[in-house]
Write a protein that holds these residues in place. Structure first.
Motif, PDB file in Angstrom:
ATOM      1  N   LEU A  34     -17.935  76.357   6.045  1.00  0.00           N
ATOM      2  CA  LEU A  34     -16.566  76.727   6.394  1.00  0.00           C
ATOM      3  C   LEU A  34     -15.615  75.547   6.172  1.00  0.00           C
ATOM      4  O   LEU A  34     -14.552  75.692   5.571  1.00  0.00           O
ATOM      5  CB  LEU A  34     -16.503  77.191   7.851  1.00  0.00           C
ATOM      6  CG  LEU A  34     -15.117  77.501   8.403  1.00  0.00           C
ATOM      7  CD1 LEU A  34     -14.530  78.720   7.703  1.00  0.00           C
ATOM      8  CD2 LEU A  34     -15.196  77.731   9.901  1.00  0.00           C
ATOM      9  N   LEU A  35     -16.019  74.358   6.626  1.00  0.00           N
ATOM     10  CA  LEU A  35     -15.189  73.162   6.460  1.00  0.00           C
ATOM     11  C   LEU A  35     -15.027  72.814   4.985  1.00  0.00           C
ATOM     12  O   LEU A  35     -13.914  72.557   4.514  1.00  0.00           O
ATOM     13  CB  LEU A  35     -15.787  71.986   7.236  1.00  0.00           C
ATOM     14  CG  LEU A  35     -15.041  70.658   7.152  1.00  0.00           C
ATOM     15  CD1 LEU A  35     -13.598  70.802   7.623  1.00  0.00           C
ATOM     16  CD2 LEU A  35     -15.776  69.594   7.958  1.00  0.00           C
ATOM     17  N   ASN A  78     -17.488  70.843  17.746  1.00  0.00           N
ATOM     18  CA  ASN A  78     -18.229  70.906  19.007  1.00  0.00           C
ATOM     19  C   ASN A  78     -19.632  71.425  18.735  1.00  0.00           C
ATOM     20  O   ASN A  78     -19.866  72.113  17.745  1.00  0.00           O
ATOM     21  CB  ASN A  78     -17.525  71.836  20.004  1.00  0.00           C
ATOM     22  CG  ASN A  78     -16.149  71.321  20.385  1.00  0.00           C
ATOM     23  OD1 ASN A  78     -15.900  70.130  20.358  1.00  0.00           O
ATOM     24  ND2 ASN A  78     -15.258  72.231  20.725  1.00  0.00           N
ATOM     25  N   GLY A  86     -14.718  73.548  15.719  1.00  0.00           N
ATOM     26  CA  GLY A  86     -15.673  73.300  14.640  1.00  0.00           C
ATOM     27  C   GLY A  86     -16.445  72.008  14.763  1.00  0.00           C
ATOM     28  O   GLY A  86     -17.506  71.860  14.154  1.00  0.00           O
ATOM     29  N   ALA A 126     -23.541  76.901   8.333  1.00  0.00           N
ATOM     30  CA  ALA A 126     -22.374  77.785   8.310  1.00  0.00           C
ATOM     31  C   ALA A 126     -21.095  77.017   8.636  1.00  0.00           C
ATOM     32  O   ALA A 126     -20.057  77.221   7.998  1.00  0.00           O
ATOM     33  CB  ALA A 126     -22.570  78.928   9.303  1.00  0.00           C
ATOM     34  N   ASN A 127     -21.169  76.127   9.611  1.00  0.00           N
ATOM     35  CA  ASN A 127     -20.002  75.341  10.017  1.00  0.00           C
ATOM     36  C   ASN A 127     -19.555  74.395   8.904  1.00  0.00           C
ATOM     37  O   ASN A 127     -18.360  74.286   8.613  1.00  0.00           O
ATOM     38  CB  ASN A 127     -20.334  74.569  11.290  1.00  0.00           C
ATOM     39  CG  ASN A 127     -19.120  74.192  12.078  1.00  0.00           C
ATOM     40  OD1 ASN A 127     -18.018  74.622  11.797  1.00  0.00           O
ATOM     41  ND2 ASN A 127     -19.325  73.373  13.086  1.00  0.00           N
ATOM     42  N   MET A 128     -20.506  73.724   8.272  1.00  0.00           N
ATOM     43  CA  MET A 128     -20.173  72.797   7.188  1.00  0.00           C
ATOM     44  C   MET A 128     -19.637  73.559   5.970  1.00  0.00           C
ATOM     45  O   MET A 128     -18.737  73.098   5.293  1.00  0.00           O
ATOM     46  CB  MET A 128     -21.385  71.951   6.804  1.00  0.00           C
ATOM     47  CG  MET A 128     -21.822  70.988   7.899  1.00  0.00           C
ATOM     48  SD  MET A 128     -20.548  69.801   8.363  1.00  0.00           S
ATOM     49  CE  MET A 128     -20.575  68.736   6.947  1.00  0.00           C
ATOM     50  N   PHE A 180     -22.118  70.856  15.086  1.00  0.00           N
ATOM     51  CA  PHE A 180     -21.042  70.816  14.088  1.00  0.00           C
ATOM     52  C   PHE A 180     -21.552  70.623  12.667  1.00  0.00           C
ATOM     53  O   PHE A 180     -20.814  70.835  11.716  1.00  0.00           O
ATOM     54  CB  PHE A 180     -19.992  69.750  14.442  1.00  0.00           C
ATOM     55  CG  PHE A 180     -20.480  68.335  14.386  1.00  0.00           C
ATOM     56  CD1 PHE A 180     -20.371  67.589  13.238  1.00  0.00           C
ATOM     57  CD2 PHE A 180     -21.040  67.752  15.509  1.00  0.00           C
ATOM     58  CE1 PHE A 180     -20.811  66.279  13.183  1.00  0.00           C
ATOM     59  CE2 PHE A 180     -21.483  66.440  15.468  1.00  0.00           C
ATOM     60  CZ  PHE A 180     -21.372  65.704  14.314  1.00  0.00           C
ATOM     61  N   THR A 181     -22.815  70.243  12.504  1.00  0.00           N
ATOM     62  CA  THR A 181     -23.365  70.069  11.152  1.00  0.00           C
ATOM     63  C   THR A 181     -24.195  71.271  10.710  1.00  0.00           C
ATOM     64  O   THR A 181     -24.903  71.173   9.706  1.00  0.00           O
ATOM     65  CB  THR A 181     -24.226  68.794  11.075  1.00  0.00           C
ATOM     66  OG1 THR A 181     -25.272  68.881  12.043  1.00  0.00           O
ATOM     67  CG2 THR A 181     -23.393  67.550  11.299  1.00  0.00           C
ATOM     68  N   SER A 182     -24.104  72.390  11.414  1.00  0.00           N
ATOM     69  CA  SER A 182     -24.851  73.583  10.991  1.00  0.00           C
ATOM     70  C   SER A 182     -24.364  74.005   9.602  1.00  0.00           C
ATOM     71  O   SER A 182     -23.224  73.745   9.215  1.00  0.00           O
ATOM     72  CB  SER A 182     -24.669  74.720  11.997  1.00  0.00           C
ATOM     73  OG  SER A 182     -23.350  75.220  11.927  1.00  0.00           O
ATOM     74  N   HIS A 209      -9.779  72.632  11.999  1.00  0.00           N
ATOM     75  CA  HIS A 209     -11.209  72.811  12.247  1.00  0.00           C
ATOM     76  C   HIS A 209     -11.571  72.301  13.644  1.00  0.00           C
ATOM     77  O   HIS A 209     -12.325  72.963  14.370  1.00  0.00           O
ATOM     78  CB  HIS A 209     -12.010  72.078  11.165  1.00  0.00           C
ATOM     79  CG  HIS A 209     -13.461  72.403  11.139  1.00  0.00           C
ATOM     80  ND1 HIS A 209     -13.940  73.595  10.645  1.00  0.00           N
ATOM     81  CD2 HIS A 209     -14.542  71.690  11.550  1.00  0.00           C
ATOM     82  CE1 HIS A 209     -15.264  73.605  10.748  1.00  0.00           C
ATOM     83  NE2 HIS A 209     -15.649  72.463  11.296  1.00  0.00           N
TER      84      HIS A 209
END
Length: 174
Positions: free
Chosen positions: A142-143, A131, A129, A138-140, A134-136, A124
């Motif tokens: 995905l993680l 950068n 991920g 969609a990003n969270m 990173f707490t958006s 990630h």
């Protein structure tokens, strides 16, 4: 010699800072309890939100009272590399949702789980991920999905959810 010591010192400082933040956050109010209080009633009288919550709980294969949480014993520390240099350190804490009685199985497989989770976090970080925002959502998402897939590979579906309880980014100044 100076170039060799600086990254080591920065990693130690980042780890110590992350540990301090983690200790601070551990003493903070439990967000799960707050969420239960905030969502248990419907102060606005909006039936739509209440119906969505009940539908979500009904679709969940394990009822709420038959779940427990296993908190991973140590935080995860992941370097964020930019231009071949450590730009930041990510510090994360995870808890795993399991059926009642499943905590012991999680703790007995913790080394394999940590290894799988760290690989997901490194991947990630390498994809960028951690950068920017990173707490958006969609990003969270995905993680979380990647962490859940790793948990399923190690525990063969005995973990119903992976919860990111703490996440902190400590930028490193060069």
């Amino acid at each position: 010699m100076k170039k060799l010591l600086l990254p080591l010192i920065l990693m130690i400082v980042g780890t110590a800072a992350g540990g301090g933040v983690g200790m601070f956050l551990m003493n903070a109010e439990d967000p799960d309890e707050t969420m239960l209080v905030e969502t248990s009633g419907n102060p606005c009288g909006d039936e739509h939100d209440s119906d969505e919550m009940m539908a979500e709980e009904a679709s969940d294969p394990v009822p709420l009272e038959q779940r427990e949480y296993a908190r991973m014993s140590n935080q995860f520390i992941v370097p964020v590399i930019l231009n071949d240099k450590v730009a930041a350190m990510m510090v994360m804490s995870l808890s795993l949702e399991v059926e009642v009685g499943g905590q012991e199985a999680v703790f007995s497989h913790e080394p394999r789980l940590r290894d799988a989770f760290l690989q997901v976090m490194f991947d990630h970080a390498n994809m960028g991920g951690f950068n920017g925002a990173f707490t958006s959502t969609a990003n969270m998402r995905l993680l979380r999905n990647s962490l859940q897939e790793a948990a399923d590979r190690v525990m063969l579906g005995h973990i119903s959810d992976v919860l990111i309880v703490d996440i902190v980014r400590q930028d490193v100044t060069n």
